[in-house]
Design a protein around this motif. Sequence first.
Motif, PDB file in Angstrom:
ATOM      1  N   ILE A   1      83.430  27.855  54.507  1.00  0.00           N
ATOM      2  CA  ILE A   1      82.991  29.111  54.822  1.00  0.00           C
ATOM      3  C   ILE A   1      83.236  29.580  53.124  1.00  0.00           C
ATOM      4  O   ILE A   1      82.242  30.172  52.734  1.00  0.00           O
ATOM      5  N   GLY A   2      83.932  29.432  52.293  1.00  0.00           N
ATOM      6  CA  GLY A   2      84.256  30.670  51.319  1.00  0.00           C
ATOM      7  C   GLY A   2      83.373  29.307  50.607  1.00  0.00           C
ATOM      8  O   GLY A   2      82.725  30.478  49.133  1.00  0.00           O
ATOM      9  N   ALA A   3      82.906  28.578  50.520  1.00  0.00           N
ATOM     10  CA  ALA A   3      81.842  27.739  49.433  1.00  0.00           C
ATOM     11  C   ALA A   3      80.496  28.662  49.331  1.00  0.00           C
ATOM     12  O   ALA A   3      79.773  29.127  49.237  1.00  0.00           O
ATOM     13  N   GLY A   4      80.530  28.110  51.241  1.00  0.00           N
ATOM     14  CA  GLY A   4      78.890  29.080  51.839  1.00  0.00           C
ATOM     15  C   GLY A   4      79.230  31.078  50.741  1.00  0.00           C
ATOM     16  O   GLY A   4      77.537  30.983  50.457  1.00  0.00           O
ATOM     17  N   LEU A   5      79.788  31.241  51.640  1.00  0.00           N
ATOM     18  CA  LEU A   5      79.747  32.719  50.517  1.00  0.00           C
ATOM     19  C   LEU A   5      79.595  32.719  49.159  1.00  0.00           C
ATOM     20  O   LEU A   5      78.655  33.184  48.694  1.00  0.00           O
ATOM     21  N   LEU A   6      80.679  32.549  48.418  1.00  0.00           N
ATOM     22  CA  LEU A   6      80.486  32.381  47.058  1.00  0.00           C
ATOM     23  C   LEU A   6      78.346  32.158  46.485  1.00  0.00           C
ATOM     24  O   LEU A   6      78.222  32.834  45.288  1.00  0.00           O
ATOM     25  N   ILE A   7      78.886  30.952  46.864  1.00  0.00           N
ATOM     26  CA  ILE A   7      77.236  30.446  46.118  1.00  0.00           C
ATOM     27  C   ILE A   7      75.966  31.813  46.915  1.00  0.00           C
ATOM     28  O   ILE A   7      75.627  32.118  45.505  1.00  0.00           O
ATOM     29  N   SER A   8      75.975  32.611  47.752  1.00  0.00           N
ATOM     30  CA  SER A   8      74.846  33.271  48.052  1.00  0.00           C
ATOM     31  C   SER A   8      75.278  34.798  47.246  1.00  0.00           C
ATOM     32  O   SER A   8      74.468  35.677  46.608  1.00  0.00           O
ATOM     33  N   THR A   9      76.496  34.755  46.567  1.00  0.00           N
ATOM     34  CA  THR A   9      77.106  36.334  46.305  1.00  0.00           C
ATOM     35  C   THR A   9      75.825  36.175  44.400  1.00  0.00           C
ATOM     36  O   THR A   9      75.445  37.266  43.958  1.00  0.00           O
ATOM     37  N   ARG A  10      75.510  34.679  44.459  1.00  0.00           N
ATOM     38  CA  ARG A  10      74.475  34.873  43.160  1.00  0.00           C
ATOM     39  C   ARG A  10      72.932  35.418  43.619  1.00  0.00           C
ATOM     40  O   ARG A  10      72.768  35.804  42.210  1.00  0.00           O
ATOM     41  N   VAL A  11      72.790  35.832  44.186  1.00  0.00           N
ATOM     42  CA  VAL A  11      71.333  36.151  44.868  1.00  0.00           C
ATOM     43  C   VAL A  11      71.593  38.011  44.911  1.00  0.00           C
ATOM     44  O   VAL A  11      70.677  38.639  44.729  1.00  0.00           O
ATOM     45  N   ALA A  12      72.457  38.254  44.353  1.00  0.00           N
ATOM     46  CA  ALA A  12      72.943  40.074  44.623  1.00  0.00           C
ATOM     47  C   ALA A  12      71.730  40.739  43.058  1.00  0.00           C
ATOM     48  O   ALA A  12      72.511  40.179  42.344  1.00  0.00           O
ATOM     49  N   PRO A  13      71.508  41.385  43.433  1.00  0.00           N
ATOM     50  CA  PRO A  13      70.481  41.598  42.585  1.00  0.00           C
ATOM     51  C   PRO A  13      71.178  42.579  41.270  1.00  0.00           C
ATOM     52  O   PRO A  13      72.247  43.359  41.620  1.00  0.00           O
ATOM     53  N   ARG A  14      70.832  42.235  40.215  1.00  0.00           N
ATOM     54  CA  ARG A  14      71.896  42.503  39.133  1.00  0.00           C
ATOM     55  C   ARG A  14      71.066  43.610  37.754  1.00  0.00           C
ATOM     56  O   ARG A  14      70.269  43.027  37.612  1.00  0.00           O
ATOM     57  N   MET A  15      71.765  45.341  38.612  1.00  0.00           N
ATOM     58  CA  MET A  15      70.552  45.771  37.300  1.00  0.00           C
ATOM     59  C   MET A  15      71.627  46.737  36.392  1.00  0.00           C
ATOM     60  O   MET A  15      72.880  46.594  36.364  1.00  0.00           O
ATOM     61  N   PRO A  16      71.155  46.995  34.927  1.00  0.00           N
ATOM     62  CA  PRO A  16      72.220  48.520  34.880  1.00  0.00           C
ATOM     63  C   PRO A  16      72.554  49.373  35.177  1.00  0.00           C
ATOM     64  O   PRO A  16      72.081  50.001  35.817  1.00  0.00           O
ATOM     65  N   PRO A  17      74.269  49.188  34.733  1.00  0.00           N
ATOM     66  CA  PRO A  17      74.362  50.421  35.669  1.00  0.00           C
ATOM     67  C   PRO A  17      74.020  52.528  35.307  1.00  0.00           C
ATOM     68  O   PRO A  17      73.254  52.170  34.830  1.00  0.00           O
ATOM     69  N   GLY A  18      73.777  52.896  36.959  1.00  0.00           N
ATOM     70  CA  GLY A  18      72.756  53.798  36.947  1.00  0.00           C
ATOM     71  C   GLY A  18      71.551  53.447  37.056  1.00  0.00           C
ATOM     72  O   GLY A  18      70.661  54.277  37.445  1.00  0.00           O
ATOM     73  N   ALA A  19      70.848  52.732  37.033  1.00  0.00           N
ATOM     74  CA  ALA A  19      69.909  51.906  37.341  1.00  0.00           C
ATOM     75  C   ALA A  19      69.115  52.648  38.335  1.00  0.00           C
ATOM     76  O   ALA A  19      67.927  52.947  38.693  1.00  0.00           O
ATOM     77  N   ALA A  20      70.366  52.158  40.147  1.00  0.00           N
ATOM     78  CA  ALA A  20      69.597  52.714  40.772  1.00  0.00           C
ATOM     79  C   ALA A  20      70.124  53.915  41.113  1.00  0.00           C
ATOM     80  O   ALA A  20      71.248  54.730  42.100  1.00  0.00           O
ATOM     81  N   GLY A  21      69.244  55.039  40.783  1.00  0.00           N
ATOM     82  CA  GLY A  21      69.830  56.392  40.128  1.00  0.00           C
ATOM     83  C   GLY A  21      69.176  56.548  41.797  1.00  0.00           C
ATOM     84  O   GLY A  21      70.065  58.494  41.733  1.00  0.00           O
ATOM     85  N   GLY A  22      68.278  56.779  43.156  1.00  0.00           N
ATOM     86  CA  GLY A  22      68.216  56.700  44.062  1.00  0.00           C
ATOM     87  C   GLY A  22      69.839  56.725  45.064  1.00  0.00           C
ATOM     88  O   GLY A  22      69.117  57.497  45.927  1.00  0.00           O
ATOM     89  N   VAL A  23      70.656  56.299  44.672  1.00  0.00           N
ATOM     90  CA  VAL A  23      71.394  55.594  45.165  1.00  0.00           C
ATOM     91  C   VAL A  23      72.340  56.885  45.750  1.00  0.00           C
ATOM     92  O   VAL A  23      72.450  57.070  44.560  1.00  0.00           O
ATOM     93  N   ARG A  24      72.723  57.836  46.467  1.00  0.00           N
ATOM     94  CA  ARG A  24      73.442  58.303  46.772  1.00  0.00           C
ATOM     95  C   ARG A  24      75.271  57.956  47.016  1.00  0.00           C
ATOM     96  O   ARG A  24      75.383  56.454  47.867  1.00  0.00           O
ATOM     97  N   ALA A  25      76.262  58.134  45.571  1.00  0.00           N
ATOM     98  CA  ALA A  25      77.827  57.624  45.817  1.00  0.00           C
ATOM     99  C   ALA A  25      78.349  57.537  47.341  1.00  0.00           C
ATOM    100  O   ALA A  25      78.929  58.574  46.657  1.00  0.00           O
ATOM    101  N   ALA A  26      78.242  57.593  48.594  1.00  0.00           N
ATOM    102  CA  ALA A  26      78.569  57.972  49.523  1.00  0.00           C
ATOM    103  C   ALA A  26      80.351  57.902  49.964  1.00  0.00           C
ATOM    104  O   ALA A  26      81.144  58.664  50.272  1.00  0.00           O
TER     105      ALA A  26
END
Length: 462
Positions: free
Chosen positions: A197-222
Amino acid sequence: MVQEPVVPEPRLPRAVVRRYALGSVGTGGFATLPGLVLIFYRTDTLAVAAWVAGLIVTLVRVWDVLIDPVIGAHSDAALVRCGTRARAMVVGALALPVLFVATFAVPPGTGAALAALWVGVAYLAASTAFSLFQVPYIALPAELTGDYDERSRLLGWRVAVLSLAILAFGGLGPLLRDVGTEYTGYLLMAAVAGLTIGAGLLISTRVAPRMPPGAAGGVRAAGASGAMAAYRAGLRVLRRSAAFRVLLLAFALQAVATGAMLAGANYVAVWVMESELALSLLFAALIAPAIALAPLWGRLAYRIGKKRSFTWASLLFTIGTLALVASAFAPGAWMYLPVALAGGAYAGMQAMPMAMLPDVIGDDAARHGEDVAGVFGGVWTAVETTGMALGAAALTVVLTMTGYVETSGGVTVTQPAPAVVGIALSFSLLPAVLTAASLLPLWRYRIDARARMDDDASKGRP
């Protein structure tokens, strides 16, 4: 005025599809093994009363309802602050294997009360770690692509891997459990499963998009204002998105149905079919068709739309489970055939709503000018896990009402006839009724046709 041509979104790279799908090795494993063996572990190894086992599962899911929206809101805030949702996913992936092993590490001779407390606390912690991964994971498809058909492709492959994981964990897990004593067998099962389980989850974390901090400005920090702000954000998306409400209700009813079947499979094998081997065969009959048909549901969705494909899958699942009602009076090998029909339908029941959720998130973002995919993911995960738990809890209610006899490891008992009938009906009639009921809210889902027409126009299709 000349209209600007709309450039279609590029096709998702195969590496992205593969890595995202591999996350379902972990999510499928964690959803399958506890749902399959945890209540049985408590009642037939630790001698915990069925109603206590069901109460513990329910309390853990109440915690999920409380924590998942908070995790979702904080995931949105992290996307703004750090440019990615991956951090919480990594923490969950690293913690889950350890906590999963702890859940099945009750020492021999532990009293029933202490054993129930041990398993309950460890399972609650493991479920929290799972939510840290699962909530952002569910939010990712809406951010990986805005293409209607690419979402079907992405989620179709995820369901294929999910089905394979369910087959592997559901079939091999009980075999590992039977190695050695009952206590050491469960521990071996948990260790092997936890690492996988842990191996599958760790591999999948690499697919999460990475942007410069603050680039996703349309998201409210709820999540920045605390838990109450997160709950308000969850209620807000429920109020303003009718499509989300009806899709969520349909999926919740089906989660209860599949939760009841999953929790009941071990009992059906032992007490209805009177064969330990039957559990692995039931899983093979259920999941092998799901693996084979998962890509075909995606192709069907391309032709007739996701909503209609979801409807057909639900109808076929209802027919398969309804046929199993006869097992209460005449169990036998014939049961594998309707289970296989339900399994083929199950692939569509998983792929379609998960492919429809990003459409709902995208529709909401277009209408309201904010991207709160994490909030949607938190509410979705809370409802899904609660539905699965309610299915398991429903089984424990039936066991209690029909006089099921609990036992400790190595002690043989005889179950009363009403308990055996109750187990069979919990595996057949209850899922059939719930799945049929899920078609009522699904009928009111309205995004599908509009999303497909808009997407066709963007691609220049007639």
